[in-house]
Scaffold this motif. Structure first.
Motif, short mmCIF file in Angstrom:
data_model
loop_
_atom_site.label_atom_id
_atom_site.label_comp_id
_atom_site.label_asym_id
_atom_site.label_seq_id
_atom_site.Cartn_x
_atom_site.Cartn_y
_atom_site.Cartn_z
N LEU A 10 0.82 -1.20 0.00
CA LEU A 10 0.00 0.00 0.00
C LEU A 10 0.86 1.26 0.00
O LEU A 10 0.61 2.19 -0.77
N ALA A 11 1.90 1.30 0.85
CA ALA A 11 2.77 2.47 0.92
C ALA A 11 3.49 2.70 -0.41
O ALA A 11 3.63 3.84 -0.86
N ALA A 12 3.93 1.60 -1.04
CA ALA A 12 4.59 1.73 -2.34
C ALA A 12 3.61 2.23 -3.39
O ALA A 12 3.95 3.09 -4.22
N GLY A 13 2.38 1.72 -3.36
CA GLY A 13 1.37 2.14 -4.33
C GLY A 13 0.94 3.58 -4.16
O GLY A 13 0.79 4.32 -5.15
N VAL A 14 0.73 3.99 -2.92
CA VAL A 14 0.27 5.36 -2.64
C VAL A 14 1.29 6.39 -3.12
O VAL A 14 0.93 7.45 -3.64
N THR A 15 2.57 6.09 -2.96
CA THR A 15 3.62 7.03 -3.34
C THR A 15 4.20 6.75 -4.73
O THR A 15 5.20 7.36 -5.12
N GLU A 16 3.57 5.80 -5.45
CA GLU A 16 3.98 5.48 -6.82
C GLU A 16 5.46 5.07 -6.88
O GLU A 16 6.23 5.56 -7.70
N THR A 17 5.82 4.16 -5.96
CA THR A 17 7.20 3.71 -5.83
C THR A 17 7.31 2.23 -6.17
O THR A 17 6.39 1.45 -5.85
N ASN A 18 8.40 1.84 -6.80
CA ASN A 18 8.64 0.43 -7.04
C ASN A 18 8.70 -0.31 -5.71
O ASN A 18 9.34 0.14 -4.76
N LEU A 19 8.02 -1.45 -5.63
CA LEU A 19 7.89 -2.17 -4.36
C LEU A 19 9.25 -2.53 -3.76
O LEU A 19 9.48 -2.32 -2.56
N PHE A 20 10.16 -3.05 -4.57
CA PHE A 20 11.43 -3.51 -4.03
C PHE A 20 12.37 -2.33 -3.72
O PHE A 20 13.20 -2.43 -2.82
N ALA A 21 12.20 -1.23 -4.44
CA ALA A 21 12.95 -0.01 -4.08
C ALA A 21 12.45 0.51 -2.73
O ALA A 21 13.24 1.00 -1.91
N HIS A 22 11.16 0.38 -2.51
CA HIS A 22 10.57 0.80 -1.23
C HIS A 22 11.10 -0.04 -0.07
O HIS A 22 11.51 0.49 0.96
N ILE A 23 11.14 -1.37 -0.26
CA ILE A 23 11.65 -2.25 0.79
C ILE A 23 13.12 -1.97 1.07
O ILE A 23 13.55 -1.90 2.23
N LYS A 24 13.90 -1.79 0.02
CA LYS A 24 15.32 -1.49 0.19
C LYS A 24 15.52 -0.18 0.95
O LYS A 24 16.40 -0.09 1.82
N LEU B 217 10.72 19.14 -4.02
CA LEU B 217 12.07 19.25 -3.48
C LEU B 217 13.04 18.31 -4.20
O LEU B 217 14.24 18.30 -3.90
N GLY B 218 12.51 17.51 -5.15
CA GLY B 218 13.37 16.59 -5.89
C GLY B 218 13.82 15.38 -5.10
O GLY B 218 14.84 14.77 -5.41
N ILE B 219 13.05 15.03 -4.07
CA ILE B 219 13.38 13.87 -3.24
C ILE B 219 12.75 12.63 -3.83
O ILE B 219 11.59 12.65 -4.25
N ARG B 220 13.49 11.55 -3.86
CA ARG B 220 13.00 10.30 -4.44
C ARG B 220 11.76 9.79 -3.72
O ARG B 220 11.61 9.95 -2.50
N SER B 221 10.88 9.14 -4.47
CA SER B 221 9.62 8.67 -3.90
C SER B 221 9.81 7.56 -2.88
O SER B 221 8.96 7.37 -2.00
N ASP B 222 10.92 6.82 -2.96
CA ASP B 222 11.12 5.76 -1.97
C ASP B 222 11.42 6.31 -0.58
O ASP B 222 11.27 5.60 0.42
N VAL B 223 11.83 7.58 -0.51
CA VAL B 223 11.98 8.23 0.80
C VAL B 223 10.59 8.54 1.36
O VAL B 223 10.33 8.36 2.56
N ALA B 224 9.68 8.96 0.48
CA ALA B 224 8.30 9.23 0.89
C ALA B 224 7.61 7.95 1.34
O ALA B 224 6.93 7.93 2.38
N SER B 225 7.77 6.88 0.56
CA SER B 225 7.13 5.61 0.92
C SER B 225 7.69 5.07 2.23
O SER B 225 6.96 4.54 3.06
#
Length: 326
Positions: free
Chosen positions: A28-42, A245-253
């Motif tokens: 859900l967190a990866a989907g909400v922030t439009e982030t690749n799932l495995f990038a989110h976990i990493k 701010l140009g911050i990657r979405s995996d930081v948001a997720s």
């Protein structure tokens, strides 16, 4: 002590949930922030692993204060006997039963989608149950939908084996749909944008943005009693600010989970808090001081925000990580 034990159990369960590609909140967190799932976990490993290591050290130190000279295994022996009388648990069958787990680990390593991995593992498990326990295909389909039911004559074994199927999870699914729908209404009606504009002066830096995101998710967790809503609403609300701010979405997720998911077991009236208290037989306020991972993870996230560590810019790559400056 039960409270200390419960805190340790919850800490282990939470980090296991966070690094699993099968987890509902992780997807859900990866989907909400439009982030690749495995990038989110990493990305989550940077906050949860340090918090987990610190938790282990604390548990080790606290554990040295207690000494168990004798253990009453009567209850354990009764449960094991009840299982053996009703289920085939020979060493060979037990090894076969590990195949679905191995399949999930392999598919996760291969980065197979979570949905496909769960379906494949479930089908494998279904055929194993048919082979080992002798159930028919219609019985297995019924178990998957309505849940497995057996009366072993031992209440503890019944509680362990009698579990719900898809239907028992519909309340969780419906809550997710409601949360997504509510978040969608707030987003498309520009309500989230209006709120963000009001606090835009506060979230002009990476530090302030992440700290505000953490505190907002905890607040939503407290008022909504749902980790799903705590992920969805702040996640969608602050995502444009991360992009600005140009911050990657995996930081948001990652921040969604560091605050919305991890603190959910600490809310006494929340879904996770009620579940853990009911399952472990320890009140939320009793185990709260000992659920170290749940309290340390948001603190680690805030520490990174203050120091600027592991706050990656969009243009950064795996080999050249650039941290976002305030």
């Amino acid at each position: 002590p039960p409270a200390l034990t419960a805190g340790a159990v919850i800490s282990g369960a939470v980090i296991g949930d966070k690094i699993s590609p099968m987890s509902d909140s992780t997807n859900l967190a990866a989907g909400v922030t439009e982030t690749n799932l495995f990038a989110h976990i990493k990305s989550m490993l940077y906050t949860t692993v340090p918090a987990f290591i610190i938790s282990l050290i604390i548990y080790f130190i606290l554990g040295m204060s207690y000494d168990v000279t004798s253990i009453d295994t009567t209850a354990v022996d009764t449960i094991l006997a009840g299982i053996s009388e009703n289920v085939n648990v020979t060493p060979f069958y037990s090894l076969i039963s590990l195949i679905p787990l191995i399949a999930i680990v392999v598919m996760a390593a291969k980065k197979v989608s979570a949905l496909a991995a769960m379906i494949i593992a479930s089908i494998i498990a279904m055929f194993i149950a048919m082979f080992v326990q002798g159930y028919g295909i219609l019985e297995m389909m019924s178990f998957m939908n309505y849940g497995f039911s057996i009366d072993t004559g031992i209440e503890a074994v019944n509680r362990l084996l009698n579990r719900g199927g898809i239907q028992s999870m519909m309340w969780t699914v419906s809550l997710g749909y409601l949360g997504l729908s509510y978040g969608g209404i707030l987003e498309k009606s520009f309500a989230l944008e209006a709120i963000l504009n009001k606090i835009s002066s506060v979230v002009k830096s990476a530090r302030n943005l992440i700290i505000t995101h953490v505190l907002s998710s905890i607040f939503v967790n407290l008022i909504s009693a749902s980790q799903y809503v705590a992920i969805i609403i702040p996640g969608r609300m602050f995502l444009p600010a991360y992009r600005k701010l140009g911050i990657r979405s995996d930081v948001a997720s990652r921040t969604c989970e560091d605050s919305g998911t991890v603190t959910s077991p600490l809310v006494p009236w929340g879904l996770c808090g009620v579940f853990f208290a009911g399952t472990l037989g320890v009140g939320t306020l009793e185990y709260l001081p000992y659920a170290f991972l749940c309290t340390l993870t948001p603190l680690v996230a805030i520490l990174y925000a203050i120091t600027g560590k592991f706050i990656w810019k969009e243009e950064s790559s795996e080999g050249n990580v650039k941290e976002a400056a305030d």
